[in-house]
Design a protein around this motif. Structure first.
Motif, PDB file in Angstrom:
ATOM      1  N   ASN A   1     -44.147  -6.026 -30.129  1.00 11.84           N
ATOM      2  CA  ASN A   1     -45.127  -5.220 -30.884  1.00 11.84           C
ATOM      3  C   ASN A   1     -46.589  -5.719 -30.747  1.00 11.84           C
ATOM      4  O   ASN A   1     -47.440  -6.040 -31.567  1.00 11.84           O
TER       5      ASN A   1
ATOM      6  N   VAL B   1     -33.061   0.084 -32.649  1.00 10.98           N
ATOM      7  CA  VAL B   1     -33.599  -0.436 -31.127  1.00 10.98           C
ATOM      8  C   VAL B   1     -32.963  -1.964 -30.776  1.00 10.98           C
ATOM      9  O   VAL B   1     -32.458  -2.056 -29.898  1.00 10.98           O
ATOM     10  N   SER B   2     -33.263  -2.635 -31.986  1.00  8.26           N
ATOM     11  CA  SER B   2     -32.805  -4.073 -31.455  1.00  8.26           C
ATOM     12  C   SER B   2     -31.506  -4.371 -31.933  1.00  8.26           C
ATOM     13  O   SER B   2     -30.872  -5.278 -31.438  1.00  8.26           O
TER      14      SER B   2
ATOM     15  N   LEU C   1      -6.716   5.158 -20.379  1.00  4.66           N
ATOM     16  CA  LEU C   1      -8.247   5.482 -20.149  1.00  4.66           C
ATOM     17  C   LEU C   1      -8.617   5.852 -21.553  1.00  4.66           C
ATOM     18  O   LEU C   1      -9.836   5.688 -22.020  1.00  4.66           O
TER      19      LEU C   1
ATOM     20  N   LEU D   1     -17.007   8.660 -16.325  1.00  5.83           N
ATOM     21  CA  LEU D   1     -16.072   8.209 -16.690  1.00  5.83           C
ATOM     22  C   LEU D   1     -14.708   8.878 -16.293  1.00  5.83           C
ATOM     23  O   LEU D   1     -13.675   8.004 -16.394  1.00  5.83           O
TER      24      LEU D   1
ATOM     25  N   SER E   1     -33.671  -1.096 -37.811  1.00  3.73           N
ATOM     26  CA  SER E   1     -34.252  -1.338 -36.559  1.00  3.73           C
ATOM     27  C   SER E   1     -33.381  -0.881 -35.502  1.00  3.73           C
ATOM     28  O   SER E   1     -32.665  -2.007 -34.790  1.00  3.73           O
TER      29      SER E   1
ATOM     30  N   GLY F   1     -42.409  -8.399 -39.856  1.00  3.32           N
ATOM     31  CA  GLY F   1     -43.341  -7.869 -39.348  1.00  3.32           C
ATOM     32  C   GLY F   1     -43.572  -6.329 -39.755  1.00  3.32           C
ATOM     33  O   GLY F   1     -44.009  -5.360 -38.838  1.00  3.32           O
TER      34      GLY F   1
ATOM     35  N   ARG G   1     -11.864  10.203 -14.336  1.00  5.16           N
ATOM     36  CA  ARG G   1     -11.307  10.144 -12.886  1.00  5.16           C
ATOM     37  C   ARG G   1     -11.306  11.360 -11.907  1.00  5.16           C
ATOM     38  O   ARG G   1     -11.460  11.361 -10.717  1.00  5.16           O
TER      39      ARG G   1
ATOM     40  N   ARG H   1     -41.326  -4.127 -39.555  1.00  7.62           N
ATOM     41  CA  ARG H   1     -40.455  -3.093 -39.106  1.00  7.62           C
ATOM     42  C   ARG H   1     -39.264  -2.505 -39.841  1.00  7.62           C
ATOM     43  O   ARG H   1     -39.271  -3.053 -41.119  1.00  7.62           O
TER      44      ARG H   1
ATOM     45  N   PHE I   1     -23.719  -2.603 -27.748  1.00 12.83           N
ATOM     46  CA  PHE I   1     -23.097  -2.530 -26.319  1.00 12.83           C
ATOM     47  C   PHE I   1     -22.045  -3.551 -26.076  1.00 12.83           C
ATOM     48  O   PHE I   1     -21.102  -3.531 -25.713  1.00 12.83           O
TER      49      PHE I   1
ATOM     50  N   HIS J   1       1.003  -1.376   0.049  1.00  8.01           N
ATOM     51  CA  HIS J   1      -0.093   0.032  -0.013  1.00  8.01           C
ATOM     52  C   HIS J   1       0.832   1.269   0.025  1.00  8.01           C
ATOM     53  O   HIS J   1       1.952   1.380   0.854  1.00  8.01           O
TER      54      HIS J   1
ATOM     55  N   PHE K   1     -11.347   4.423 -24.076  1.00  7.17           N
ATOM     56  CA  PHE K   1     -12.781   4.945 -24.258  1.00  7.17           C
ATOM     57  C   PHE K   1     -12.978   4.943 -25.841  1.00  7.17           C
ATOM     58  O   PHE K   1     -13.695   4.421 -26.567  1.00  7.17           O
TER      59      PHE K   1
ATOM     60  N   PRO L   1      -1.220   8.240 -13.014  1.00  7.23           N
ATOM     61  CA  PRO L   1      -2.435   7.876 -13.658  1.00  7.23           C
ATOM     62  C   PRO L   1      -1.883   7.492 -15.138  1.00  7.23           C
ATOM     63  O   PRO L   1      -1.863   8.531 -15.684  1.00  7.23           O
ATOM     64  N   SER L   2      -2.265   6.276 -15.502  1.00 16.98           N
ATOM     65  CA  SER L   2      -1.906   6.094 -16.908  1.00 16.98           C
ATOM     66  C   SER L   2      -2.832   6.614 -17.848  1.00 16.98           C
ATOM     67  O   SER L   2      -4.030   6.955 -17.561  1.00 16.98           O
TER      68      SER L   2
ATOM     69  N   LEU M   1     -33.743  -0.436 -20.611  1.00 15.58           N
ATOM     70  CA  LEU M   1     -33.804  -0.629 -22.078  1.00 15.58           C
ATOM     71  C   LEU M   1     -34.692  -2.397 -22.242  1.00 15.58           C
ATOM     72  O   LEU M   1     -35.074  -2.383 -23.302  1.00 15.58           O
TER      73      LEU M   1
ATOM     74  N   TRP N   1     -41.054  -3.402 -27.647  1.00 16.74           N
ATOM     75  CA  TRP N   1     -40.709  -3.061 -29.164  1.00 16.74           C
ATOM     76  C   TRP N   1     -40.462  -3.955 -29.964  1.00 16.74           C
ATOM     77  O   TRP N   1     -41.299  -4.086 -31.048  1.00 16.74           O
ATOM     78  N   SER N   2     -39.780  -5.109 -29.810  1.00 18.01           N
ATOM     79  CA  SER N   2     -39.864  -6.076 -30.708  1.00 18.01           C
ATOM     80  C   SER N   2     -41.133  -6.834 -30.694  1.00 18.01           C
ATOM     81  O   SER N   2     -41.433  -7.504 -31.796  1.00 18.01           O
TER      82      SER N   2
ATOM     83  N   ILE O   1     -29.270  -2.404 -30.052  1.00 20.36           N
ATOM     84  CA  ILE O   1     -28.326  -1.945 -29.154  1.00 20.36           C
ATOM     85  C   ILE O   1     -27.776  -2.940 -28.374  1.00 20.36           C
ATOM     86  O   ILE O   1     -26.763  -2.673 -27.897  1.00 20.36           O
ATOM     87  N   PRO O   2     -28.415  -4.084 -28.175  1.00 17.49           N
ATOM     88  CA  PRO O   2     -27.628  -5.304 -27.402  1.00 17.49           C
ATOM     89  C   PRO O   2     -26.235  -5.423 -27.989  1.00 17.49           C
ATOM     90  O   PRO O   2     -25.064  -5.544 -27.271  1.00 17.49           O
TER      91      PRO O   2
ATOM     92  N   GLU P   1      -8.936  -2.268   2.294  1.00 16.89           N
ATOM     93  CA  GLU P   1      -8.097  -3.199   1.626  1.00 16.89           C
ATOM     94  C   GLU P   1      -8.966  -4.223   0.672  1.00 16.89           C
ATOM     95  O   GLU P   1      -9.722  -4.339   1.188  1.00 16.89           O
TER      96      GLU P   1
ATOM     97  N   PHE Q   1     -37.935  -1.934 -22.639  1.00 18.59           N
ATOM     98  CA  PHE Q   1     -38.453  -1.172 -24.090  1.00 18.59           C
ATOM     99  C   PHE Q   1     -38.145  -2.325 -25.192  1.00 18.59           C
ATOM    100  O   PHE Q   1     -38.969  -2.082 -26.089  1.00 18.59           O
ATOM    101  N   LEU Q   2     -37.066  -2.891 -25.255  1.00 22.28           N
ATOM    102  CA  LEU Q   2     -36.419  -3.698 -26.283  1.00 22.28           C
ATOM    103  C   LEU Q   2     -37.648  -4.735 -26.456  1.00 22.28           C
ATOM    104  O   LEU Q   2     -38.029  -5.055 -27.651  1.00 22.28           O
TER     105      LEU Q   2
END
Lengths: 184, 384
Positions: free
Chosen positions: B269, A102-103, A63, B305, A100, A94, B307, A96, A109, A49, A67, A59-60, B259, B266-267, A105-106, B384, B262-263
């Motif tokens: 429908n 919205v679908s 970051l 984000l 799309s 269907g 520091r 759409r 991410f 410590h 990002f 600090p490196s 989300l 939304w899908s 997004i997963p 710690e 919503f997702l």
């Protein structure tokens, strides 16, 4: 111990000193910094410590890279799905819209996290200079004690006005039980 | 805490009570002429402060199980926050008296002509609703008394056996938290539109409550640290940064669950699921959701984000304030459209918020005068 009497610092890696407690190590780091040595590395069997603060680790800036990695991942995620569902193989599900978002997004991410994590891991490995099969400190036999109960401080040769003999005497004066000059 | 500080806290506390009572009287008078505006505005304010009270218990129980310096920094503030369940108990009454204004399923003539509401009547009926609210309150009061007193005793005795007991209660307590908060959110909020349903709704409120409590905990912690009521050894820069990381994480979990809901809708429908979002994304309400996405997610996400923001007391305090305010705005957007297809901000929304806020802070300050503002067992070894 190396006995070569030369002030040519380019042949030396630095001077390594062994300590038996982490407090002695931190004390030695602080004293060496006061003395004007800048390039140092400390080795210990467990995280100590306050050691990286004492060594003056900044600090490196990884970051920013992480990002950017995340951003590139997100754009890749969107681009992949946009290309697939709008340009390469538009398919009416269907009623759409093809785009799309919205679908999407997963996946956007997931790829942002994946790219950010890759940037962090490989950036860390790269900036640490790894993989590194050889390091001058391996020449010191007693250095293997670092995996058990010993603490080492290595003042490196490109550290300010480096004189191996003076540095050796200085580290001995700090209560080190063993000091050795290491060649490159 | 010296005599002067005590006296100062007394004065501020009395001031808060006075503002709360005056706002309460105004709200009561206003409620006579516009009961629907009152009931909906009051529900938003009530759920907001209930979330802080109950959400604090989730943070306490998580900290009991996993430990860590972040919790020690705000630990005793959260302990005081859960004591305010004593205030939330009587504040439930105005909702029970105004159920008819809020919930369509209390109108028996409507239910008689509605097959879906008839099917749900075994659960959604006035006596059972009141009974459930009473059950949640009883469970919370028992759980919070146990958490508060066991921690207080452990702080003074450092008896390891007590810690183990505290952890057992916390483990089971988190399960109880999940169930009570889920059902409470179904009752108070989801049943506003009784035809609609979402299985992730309870999860959203579990996260929301903890998020609001964390944001308020940081705001109070930073404020006390600035005024040197909590020493520098308790609310350290390192712990401030840890709390910032936690706020970042919980806020992201909140985005994730919202989300997800919503997702899926939304899908899918499907016409029994989409109306909830249709009313909330049309006309004036569409602006609200853009504001929520920008100020609840994007801005705090980018700021947290950095520091530098997390290591700075004031900066993190401001981000936490923004999130706390946006929690209220989000609740407003969740609750009000059930009764108003277009946003109509009424002065009763503000007066009921000021009323509960004044009473809650006034009582919280009273509690902070007893004992210390930091845990007695606090020390650097928790980091710690």
């Amino acid at each position: 111990m190396t006995k070569k009497a030369s002030d040519n610092s380019s042949i030396y890696h630095g001077v390594i000193a062994e300590f038996s407690t982490s407090d002695d190590l931190i004390h030695a780091v602080n004293e060496s910094r006061k003395k004007g040595y800048v390039q140092m590395d400390a080795y210990s069997p467990f995280p100590v410590h306050g050691l990286s603060e004492a060594l003056g680790h900044r600090p490196s800036n990884l970051l920013v890279a992480v990002f950017c990695g995340g951003l590139i991942g997100a754009l890749t995620g969107f681009g992949l799905q946009y290309y697939l569902s709008v340009i390469a193989y538009p398919y009416n599900v269907g009623g759409r819209p093809f785009n799309s978002w919205v679908s999407f997004i997963p996946i956007i991410f997931e790829l942002a996290v994946l790219f950010a994590a890759f940037t962090a891991v490989f950036g860390m490995i790269g900036r640490n200079g790894l993989p590194r099969p050889y390091h001058p400190v391996f020449k010191v036999d007693r250095f293997e004690g670092v995996t058990r109960d010993k603490f080492f401080l290595c003042v490196e040769a490109d550290s300010g006005e480096f004189d191996a003999k003076k540095c050796q005497a200085f580290l001995e004066g700090l209560g080190s039980s063993y000091v050795e000059i290491i060649e490159k | 805490m010296n005599l002067q500080t005590r006296r100062h806290i007394n004065n501020v506390s009395n001031g808060c009570f006075a503002i709360g009572v005056i706002a309460g009287i105004m709200t009561f008078i206003g409620a006579q002429s516009s009961p629907k505006e009152f009931a909906s505005g009051y529900l938003v304010a009530y759920v907001f402060w209930l979330g802080i009270t109950v959400g604090s218990s989730a943070l306490i129980m998580i900290h009991n199980l996993v430990g860590g310096g972040w919790g020690m920094a705000v630990r005793n503030l959260l302990d005081r926050s859960i004591k305010n369940i004593a205030l939330m108990l009587p504040l439930t009454l105005p909702i029970l008296f105004n159920m008819h204004e809020l919930y369509e399923w209390t109108h028996l003539d409507v239910v008689a002509h509605d097959a879906i509401l008839q099917h749900k009547a075994a659960y959604l009926n006035t006596p059972f609703f009141i009974a459930r609210m009473a059950i949640y309150m009883i469970i919370w009061i028992i759980l919070f008394i146990a958490l508060y007193h066991m921690h207080d005793k452990y702080d003074h005795t450092l008896d390891e056996g007590l810690l183990l007991k505290l952890q057992r209660v916390s483990g089971a307590g988190l399960l109880v938290y999940a169930l009570t908060v889920s059902f409470c959110s179904y009752d108070l909020i989801m049943s506003l539109e009784a035809h609609w349903f979402s299985t992730i709704f309870g999860m959203i409120y579990m996260v929301s409550f903890a998020l609001t409590a964390l944001a308020i905990g940081i705001v109070v912690g930073v404020h006390y640290q600035k005024n040197q009521l909590i020493t520098e050894n308790n609310y350290t820069a390192k712990r401030n940064a840890e709390l910032g990381n936690l706020l970042f994480g919980v806020n992201l979990v909140w985005v994730y669950v919202c989300l997800s809901q919503f997702l899926i809708i939304w899908s899918g429908n499907l016409q029994e699921e989409t109306p909830w979002y249709l009313v909330r994304t049309q006309g004036g309400w569409l602006t609200w959701i853009y504001v929520i996405i920008a100020l609840h997610f994007v801005v705090p996400f980018l700021l947290l984000l950095l520091r530098k923001v997390k290591e700075n007391f004031l900066a993190l305090g401001l981000v936490a304030t923004l999130i706390a305010i946006m929690r209220y705005v989000d609740l407003y957007w969740q609750i009000k459209p059930a009764l108003y297809p277009q946003p109509q901000v009424h002065w009763l929304d503000f007066s009921s918020l000021i009323c509960i806020t004044g009473l809650w802070i006034g009582l919280f300050l009273r509690f902070t005068k007893q004992g210390t503002l930091f845990s007695l067992r606090d020390g650097p070894d928790h980091d710690e």
